[in-house]
Design a protein around this motif. Structure first.
Motif, short mmCIF file in Angstrom:
data_model
loop_
_atom_site.label_atom_id
_atom_site.label_comp_id
_atom_site.label_asym_id
_atom_site.label_seq_id
_atom_site.Cartn_x
_atom_site.Cartn_y
_atom_site.Cartn_z
N VAL A 80 13.16 -9.85 8.52
CA VAL A 80 14.04 -8.78 8.98
C VAL A 80 13.88 -7.60 8.03
CG1 VAL A 80 16.38 -8.10 9.60
CG2 VAL A 80 15.71 -10.50 9.80
N GLY A 81 13.64 -6.39 8.57
CA GLY A 81 13.47 -5.27 7.66
C GLY A 81 13.68 -3.92 8.29
N SER A 82 13.69 -2.91 7.44
CA SER A 82 13.84 -1.53 7.87
C SER A 82 12.50 -0.99 8.36
CB SER A 82 14.37 -0.68 6.70
OG SER A 82 13.62 -0.91 5.53
N PRO A 83 12.50 0.15 9.05
CA PRO A 83 11.25 0.72 9.55
C PRO A 83 10.34 1.11 8.39
CG PRO A 83 13.15 1.78 10.56
CD PRO A 83 13.67 0.95 9.45
N GLY A 84 9.03 1.13 8.68
CA GLY A 84 8.07 1.63 7.71
C GLY A 84 7.47 0.61 6.78
N GLN A 85 7.90 -0.66 6.89
CA GLN A 85 7.29 -1.68 6.04
C GLN A 85 5.81 -1.82 6.40
OE1 GLN A 85 9.38 -3.05 3.86
NE2 GLN A 85 11.34 -2.58 4.78
N VAL A 86 4.96 -1.92 5.38
CA VAL A 86 3.52 -2.08 5.58
C VAL A 86 3.04 -3.22 4.69
CG1 VAL A 86 1.23 -1.03 5.46
CG2 VAL A 86 3.21 0.37 6.10
N VAL A 87 2.64 -4.31 5.29
CA VAL A 87 2.03 -5.40 4.54
C VAL A 87 0.52 -5.23 4.68
CG1 VAL A 87 1.81 -7.90 4.26
CG2 VAL A 87 4.00 -6.90 4.97
N ASN A 88 -0.13 -4.87 3.58
CA ASN A 88 -1.52 -4.44 3.64
C ASN A 88 -2.48 -5.61 3.91
OD1 ASN A 88 -2.23 -1.39 2.94
ND2 ASN A 88 -0.27 -1.91 1.99
N LEU A 89 -3.75 -5.28 4.04
CA LEU A 89 -4.77 -6.22 4.52
C LEU A 89 -4.78 -7.52 3.72
CD1 LEU A 89 -7.76 -3.85 5.24
CD2 LEU A 89 -6.78 -5.49 6.86
N HIS A 90 -4.63 -8.62 4.44
CA HIS A 90 -4.65 -9.95 3.84
C HIS A 90 -5.05 -10.95 4.90
CE1 HIS A 90 -0.74 -9.72 5.83
NE2 HIS A 90 -0.70 -11.04 5.82
N TYR A 91 -5.25 -12.21 4.50
CA TYR A 91 -5.52 -13.25 5.50
C TYR A 91 -4.90 -14.56 5.04
CZ TYR A 91 -9.44 -14.95 2.56
OH TYR A 91 -10.21 -15.44 1.52
#
Length: 391
Positions: free
Chosen positions: A157-168
């Motif tokens: 659950v989070g606010s707008p704009g969260q970016v979890v960058n490139l991962h696998y």
């Protein structure tokens, strides 16, 4: 919702409506599933509420006094969970704030949503335990394609704009959207040589990650990434939609609006096999990382012929394979042959890809954004059983 455009061209991820388990498990690439969350009580409860306050109250009513932990990022970081721009050894986030009630977290989230706070807040990977009110609000077995032993839901659950960058991840991931929109940009495992992989012991929240910032790719610093960009795929997920991501697919996740999702990670292959792969790769890197390029090239040809070629690991050892091979290398290759003979095809392909890039260095420096990082990783983990350090 109209999303900001990406700074590169993409291909859309294919969609399937309520696939059978047989149809889904045959998929080798990401797919968006529709119609699989139709029975979720929580989805319908959130849709019936008009405001963020009302939607968070619904979630809070299913938490009761259960405590949660969440991350907070200062506004100037733009919501990015990533490595620091100036220091690739560091990350943009610190440990979570723990031991608070969901209502306390919801209050901070509403402050972020209203603009009263410039911070980004994100409750990540909260285990949804069977028998709780929250678990009961999900669909039976979370998704129709899963059985009871495959159900491990986590709430985000989070606010707008969260970016979890490139991962696998090295397991299957289902992203089930409940509220808001997510845009997931994906790259195939075979693009590993162009992804600027971080050292194995420098993860982003337990995930293997890239040093590239996808939304502002610095192609002067990361020129190989141009070749990956031409293969980018995108899935835009709205409430009620599910993204199925096979193991080892790189993904970059952006959140828009009040964001609520359940994800379910799943090992279809036995976890012990993945752990054994990681131990084998660790030993191989230790054996070969400092050897001359010519010797690595000759070893690669031998491993390709006797270990990784289809059916090679389960066939008799070819005559003359061990001639002039050092005893320690021969012993390791024999153990790798035995391991690969047991692996399912998907893991065998990934292991061969790992060997080419990290052991035999067919693309040059395995961590090109940090010259010397391979040797440094080997040295700082000299006494560790594996480079893959996880809790």
């Amino acid at each position: 919702m109209r999303l900001p455009p990406l700074p590169f061209e993409t291909k859309p991820v294919r969609r399937l409506h309520r696939p059978s388990p047989q149809e889904l498990w045959a998929q080798q690439e990401p797919v968006v599933l529709t119609g699989c969350m139709d029975d979720w009580k929580l989805l319908h409860e959130l849709k019936a509420r008009a405001t963020p306050e009302q939607k968070l109250a619904v979630l809070g009513s299913r938490f009761g006094t259960q405590t949660v932990e969440y991350h907070r990022l200062p506004g100037h970081l733009g919501g990015h969970y990533h490595f620091q721009k100036e220091n690739l050894e560091g990350v943009t986030f610190s440990g979570p704030q723990a031991g608070v009630t969901f209502d306390t977290f919801a209050g901070e989230l509403l402050r972020s949503l209203s603009g009263a706070s410039s911070d980004y807040v994100y409750l990540q990977s909260h285990a949804v335990e069977p028998g709780t009110a929250l678990f009961e609000a999900l669909g039976p077995n979370v998704l129709p394609v899963l059985h009871e032993q495959q159900v491990f839901p986590k709430l985000w659950v989070g606010s707008p704009g969260q970016v979890v960058n490139l991962h696998y991840d090295d397991f299957i991931n289902f992203i089930c959207m409940l509220e808001g929109t997510k845009r997931v940009t994906l790259f195939a495992p075979e693009l590993l040589p162009f992804m600027y992989h971080a050292p194995f012991d420098r993860m982003l929240n337990q995930a293997m990650a890239s040093h590239v910032r996808l939304l502002e790719p610095d192609l002067e610093s990361f020129p190989l990434f141009r070749q990956a960009l031409s293969e980018a795929r995108v899935a835009v997920l709205e409430p009620g939609e599910v993204l199925f991501t096979p193991p080892f697919w790189w993904h970059h996740v952006e959140s828009f609006g009040l964001n609520v999702m359940i994800n379910n990670w799943l090992f279809r292959e036995h976890l012990d096999e993945v752990v054994e792969m990681q131990g084998d790769l660790t030993q191989a890197i230790r054996l070969f990382h400092a050897r001359p390029a010519g010797q690595r090239d000759r070893a690669r040809a031998l491993y390709q012929r006797t270990v990784f070629a289809p059916g090679a690991a389960s066939a008799p050892e070819p005559a003359g394979s061990t001639e002039q091979e050092e005893p320690g290398l021969a012993e390791h290759r024999a153990r790798t042959r035995a391991l690969v003979a047991r692996l399912p095809e998907a893991l065998r392909k990934q292991h061969a890809l790992y060997y080419d890039h990290f052991v035999f260095q067919t693309s040059g420096e395995p961590f090109p954004s940090q010259p010397g990082a391979l040797t440094a990783m080997v040295e700082r983990n000299a006494h560790a059983p594996t480079f893959f350090l996880r809790d």
